[in-house]
Design an enzyme around this catalytic site. Structure first.
Site, PDB file in Angstrom:
ATOM      1  N   LYS A 157      -0.317   7.771  18.375  1.00 20.31           N
ATOM      2  CA  LYS A 157      -0.161   6.185  19.097  1.00 20.31           C
ATOM      3  C   LYS A 157       0.779   5.719  17.836  1.00 20.31           C
ATOM      4  CE  LYS A 157      -2.248   1.732  17.580  1.00 20.31           C
ATOM      5  NZ  LYS A 157      -0.923   1.477  17.433  1.00 20.31           N
TER       6      LYS A 157
ATOM      7  N   GLU B  23      -4.522   8.021   5.237  1.00 20.16           N
ATOM      8  CA  GLU B  23      -3.313   7.767   3.921  1.00 20.16           C
ATOM      9  C   GLU B  23      -3.477   6.466   4.235  1.00 20.16           C
ATOM     10  OE1 GLU B  23      -0.311   6.833   2.474  1.00 20.16           O
ATOM     11  OE2 GLU B  23       0.591   7.600   3.007  1.00 20.16           O
TER      12      GLU B  23
ATOM     13  N   GLU C 157      -3.141  -4.617  -2.300  1.00 20.21           N
ATOM     14  CA  GLU C 157      -2.112  -4.681  -1.874  1.00 20.21           C
ATOM     15  C   GLU C 157      -0.999  -5.620  -1.128  1.00 20.21           C
ATOM     16  OE1 GLU C 157      -0.242  -0.802  -0.136  1.00 20.21           O
ATOM     17  OE2 GLU C 157      -1.611  -2.055   1.636  1.00 20.21           O
TER      18      GLU C 157
ATOM     19  N   CYS D 286       3.237   2.200   1.043  1.00 21.89           N
ATOM     20  CA  CYS D 286       1.779   2.348   0.348  1.00 21.89           C
ATOM     21  C   CYS D 286       1.700   2.730  -0.803  1.00 21.89           C
ATOM     22  CB  CYS D 286       1.310   3.542   1.419  1.00 21.89           C
ATOM     23  SG  CYS D 286       1.878   4.921   1.037  1.00 21.89           S
TER      24      CYS D 286
HETATM   25  P1  NAI Z   1      -2.869  -1.339   9.776  1.00 25.59           P
HETATM   26  O1  NAI Z   1      -3.932  -0.610   9.442  1.00 25.59           O
HETATM   27  O2  NAI Z   1      -3.970  -2.564  10.843  1.00 25.59           O
HETATM   28  O3  NAI Z   1      -1.996  -0.477  11.702  1.00 25.59           O
HETATM   29  C1  NAI Z   1      -1.973   0.406  11.063  1.00 25.59           C
HETATM   30  C2  NAI Z   1      -1.949   1.410  12.930  1.00 25.59           C
HETATM   31  O4  NAI Z   1      -3.261   1.388  13.467  1.00 25.59           O
HETATM   32  C3  NAI Z   1      -1.244  -0.081  13.317  1.00 25.59           C
HETATM   33  O5  NAI Z   1      -0.413   1.595  14.244  1.00 25.59           O
HETATM   34  C4  NAI Z   1      -2.112   0.318  14.479  1.00 25.59           C
HETATM   35  O6  NAI Z   1      -1.584  -0.481  15.874  1.00 25.59           O
HETATM   36  C5  NAI Z   1      -3.396   0.805  14.527  1.00 25.59           C
HETATM   37  N1  NAI Z   1      -5.097   0.042  14.478  1.00 25.59           N
HETATM   38  C6  NAI Z   1      -4.783  -0.886  14.307  1.00 25.59           C
HETATM   39  N2  NAI Z   1      -6.242  -1.864  14.504  1.00 25.59           N
HETATM   40  C7  NAI Z   1      -7.245  -0.419  14.637  1.00 25.59           C
HETATM   41  C8  NAI Z   1      -8.286   0.483  15.035  1.00 25.59           C
HETATM   42  N3  NAI Z   1      -9.298  -0.386  15.428  1.00 25.59           N
HETATM   43  N4  NAI Z   1      -8.938   1.560  15.171  1.00 25.59           N
HETATM   44  C9  NAI Z   1      -7.492   2.128  15.597  1.00 25.59           C
HETATM   45  N5  NAI Z   1      -6.225   2.219  15.245  1.00 25.59           N
HETATM   46  C10 NAI Z   1      -6.180   0.640  14.786  1.00 25.59           C
HETATM   47  O7  NAI Z   1      -2.047  -2.423   9.062  1.00 25.59           O
HETATM   48  P2  NAI Z   1      -0.922  -3.684   9.814  1.00 25.59           P
HETATM   49  O8  NAI Z   1      -1.979  -4.375  10.021  1.00 25.59           O
HETATM   50  O9  NAI Z   1       0.534  -3.221  10.720  1.00 25.59           O
HETATM   51  O10 NAI Z   1      -0.453  -3.787   8.302  1.00 25.59           O
HETATM   52  C11 NAI Z   1      -1.335  -4.781   6.962  1.00 25.59           C
HETATM   53  C12 NAI Z   1      -1.759  -4.481   5.678  1.00 25.59           C
HETATM   54  O11 NAI Z   1      -2.163  -3.166   6.168  1.00 25.59           O
HETATM   55  C13 NAI Z   1      -0.498  -4.036   5.743  1.00 25.59           C
HETATM   56  O12 NAI Z   1       0.141  -5.618   4.812  1.00 25.59           O
HETATM   57  C14 NAI Z   1       0.232  -2.940   4.130  1.00 25.59           C
HETATM   58  O13 NAI Z   1      -1.015  -3.605   3.425  1.00 25.59           O
HETATM   59  C15 NAI Z   1      -1.167  -2.076   4.639  1.00 25.59           C
HETATM   60  N6  NAI Z   1      -0.486  -0.938   4.957  1.00 25.59           N
HETATM   61  C16 NAI Z   1      -0.831   0.054   4.011  1.00 25.59           C
HETATM   62  C17 NAI Z   1       0.598   1.103   5.108  1.00 25.59           C
HETATM   63  C18 NAI Z   1       0.388   2.415   4.068  1.00 25.59           C
HETATM   64  O14 NAI Z   1       1.011   3.344   4.348  1.00 25.59           O
HETATM   65  N7  NAI Z   1      -0.747   2.774   3.548  1.00 25.59           N
HETATM   66  C19 NAI Z   1       1.382   1.638   6.728  1.00 25.59           C
HETATM   67  C20 NAI Z   1       0.393  -0.087   7.213  1.00 25.59           C
HETATM   68  C21 NAI Z   1      -0.011  -1.253   6.248  1.00 25.59           C
END
Ligand code: NAI
Ligand code: MG
Length: 493
Positions: A191, A265, A396, A299
């Site tokens: 996804k 991660e 973050e 990240c």
């Molecule tokens: P998120 O963790 O909500 O989204 C990442 C992925 O998880 C997306 O594909 C999303 O659709 C999916 N997702 C969301 N809720 C889910 C659930 N309950 N079950 C399974 N999959 C789910 O992150 P978001 O909202 O895009 O960003 C929020 C914060 O997260 C950012 O501001 C940043 O601080 C952090 N982040 C960290 C990243 C990294 O590389 N470690 C990458 C993106 C965001």
């Protein structure tokens, strides 16, 4: 294969959108519900395309296709050399379509074309080639146990892997996930993030063209509910997730009933420690790159810059002038070094943290505001005199916001660097080898860079201590995420 020889144009061409559907069992299809969602251009705030929005019924079909490809399909039972060959063919096709993929990444995410050309897509190719080489090198051991037995281990593929990725490096995160899973013989239900589905879908087309069998890679664009349906599905053996720590906690809960294997991660608040005995020019340039690269949406961003008091004034002067020299603008122009943030949610979050820093009494030396009134551009921002207890030193931010924290001595900075729930990366700048290794050994983080930042290689493991994750991506280590160890014992009497 050699990369295209002609120098790419200064202004990249806007790519054609070829694929917006779901990939299930080798077929491109609409969502069963007929639902779609808009993926947006973060520069214009306008819609790029409507993309199929996968729901539970689609997840179920995709998982069944992946199970079939795993259990009776040719993937893990085919000659491992052939698996590697197909992965290399995919890497070749990506290389042949490098400029288009770089432009697609820039369109959907907003990142500067110079970065998608020089970093994202070349690293995708490297990653797939690296893991293609592993396909026929995954082996077990013979173990001398007590008694008259022949004991050996096998490494078998885990099964169907659910892979959920974020929007900051859409194509690269796809490759980090596909590479080890495919090499190990797993099949995939992927996804992509709702903000940036396009490059993953194009990679799916290239995977089909390369001849990767139907059902081995399934792609389901959608939101969190799509991800949650993959996590809960009983036909999925393992979840690999990159994203926020909060979503990882949801995934752990949703995965508990079926005890799925999990690798995460997650976020970070990485310390970047600059000692007075460093090469100052290199440290300033590396600190700029370590924080502002990818609009701060990394990240492992070096978001807590600890600077030794003795050089604090000089460091601050130089980093402010470098921050002010960054070129914000059209990401399709190869001179641009900073594009917009990915979407309004991220933009609003960053602006809230900037206000929080100002209210807490940190000195905002430059930036601190939006640039323009269309597109999610944030001025490169540097806060000085940040203290450990401030929100901007703990959370973050995921944006172009640097926090400078002055320090006096080694023991103090080690202790302060570790005062965080995260442990993804760290860096140290010094000419003193002993000091560099003392920091490398004392900071609780999965990666430590000495006199460099953000040096990534498909062969080097990457991942977090503490709340920054579980398991490691890249390198030989990532194969463990996609294999089960089997012990076989035979009576020799
Ligand atoms: P998120 O963790 O909500 O989204 C990442 C992925 O998880 C997306 O594909 C999303 O659709 C999916 N997702 C969301 N809720 C889910 C659930 N309950 N079950 C399974 N999959 C789910 O992150 P978001 O909202 O895009 O960003 C929020 C914060 O997260 C950012 O501001 C940043 O601080 C952090 N982040 C960290 C990243 C990294 O590389 N470690 C990458 C993106 C965001
Ligand atoms: Mg989200």
């Amino acid at each position: 294969m050699s990369a295209a020889t002609a120098a790419p144009p200064r202004k990249a061409a806007v790519p054609k959108i070829r694929q917006t559907k779901l990939l299930i069992g080798g077929e491109w299809c609409d969502a069963a519900s007929g639902k779609t969602f808009a993926t947006m251009n973060p520069v214009t705030e306008e819609k790029i395309a409507d993309v199929a929005y996968a729901g539970e019924a689609d997840v179920d079909r995709a998982v069944k296709a992946a199970r079939k490809a795993f259990e009776s399909g040719p993937w893990h039972t085919m000659d491992a050399r052939d698996r590697g060959r197909l992965m290399n063919r995919l890497a070749d096709l990506i290389e042949q379509n490098q400029e288009e993929l770089a432009a697609l990444e820039t369109l959907d995410n907003g990142k500067p074309i110079r970065d998608s050309r020089a970093a994202d897509i070349p690293l995708v190719i490297d990653c797939l080639r690296y893991y293609a080489g592993w396909a026929d090198k995954i082996s077990g051991q013979t173990i001398p146990i007590r008694g008259d037995y022949f004991c050996y281990t096998r490494r078998e593929p885990t099964g169907v892997a659910g892979q959920i990725i974020p929007w900051n490096f859409p194509a690269l995160m796809t490759a980090w996930k596909w590479g080890p899973a495919l090499a190990a013989g797993c099949t995939i239900v992927m996804k992509p993030a709702e903000q940036t589905p396009l490059s993953c879908l194009r990679l799916g087309e290239l995977a089909m063209e390369a001849g990767i069998p139907a059902g081995v890679i399934n792609i389901l664009p959608g939101f969190g509910d799509t991800g949650a349906a993959i996590v809960k599905h009983r036909g999925v053996d393992k979840i690999a997730f990159t994203g926020s720590t909060e979503t990882a906690q949801f995934i752990m809960r949703d995965a508990a009933p079926s005890l799925k294997r999990l690798t995460f991660e997650l976020g970070g608040k990485s310390p970047n420690i600059v000692f007075a005995d460093c090469d100052l020019d290199a440290a300033v340039a590396g600190s700029e790159f370590g924080l502002f690269f990818n609009q701060g949406q990394c990240c492992c961003a070096g978001s807590r810059v600890f600077v030794e008091e003795k050089i604090h004034a000089k460091f601050v002067e130089q980093i402010v002038s470098r921050a002010q020299a960054r070129k914000l603008g059209d990401p399709f122009d190869s001179e641009t070094t900073q594009g917009p943030q990915v979407d309004r949610d991220q933009f609003d979050k960053i602006m809230r943290y900037i206000e929080s820093g100002k209210n807490a009494g940190a000195e905002c030396l430059t930036g601190g505001q939006r640039v323009g009134d269309r597109g999610f551009f944030v001025a490169p921002t540097v806060f000085d005199r940040v203290t450990d207890d401030m929100e901007i030193a703990q959370d973050e931010i995921f944006g172009p916001v640097m926090s400078i924290l002055p320090f006096k001595n080694l023991d103090e900075v080690v202790q302060r660097a570790n005062t965080t729930c995260y442990g993804l990366a760290a860096a140290v700048w010094t000419r003193d080898v002993a000091k560099a290794h003392h920091i490398a050994n004392s900071v609780r983080a999965g990666t430590v860079w000495i006199n460099c930042y953000d040096v990534f290689d498909a062969a080097a493991p990457f991942g977090g201590f503490k709340m920054s994750g579980m398991g490691r991506e890249l390198g030989e280590a990532a194969l463990a995420n996609y294999t089960e160890l089997k012990t076989v014992t035979m009576n020799l009497k």
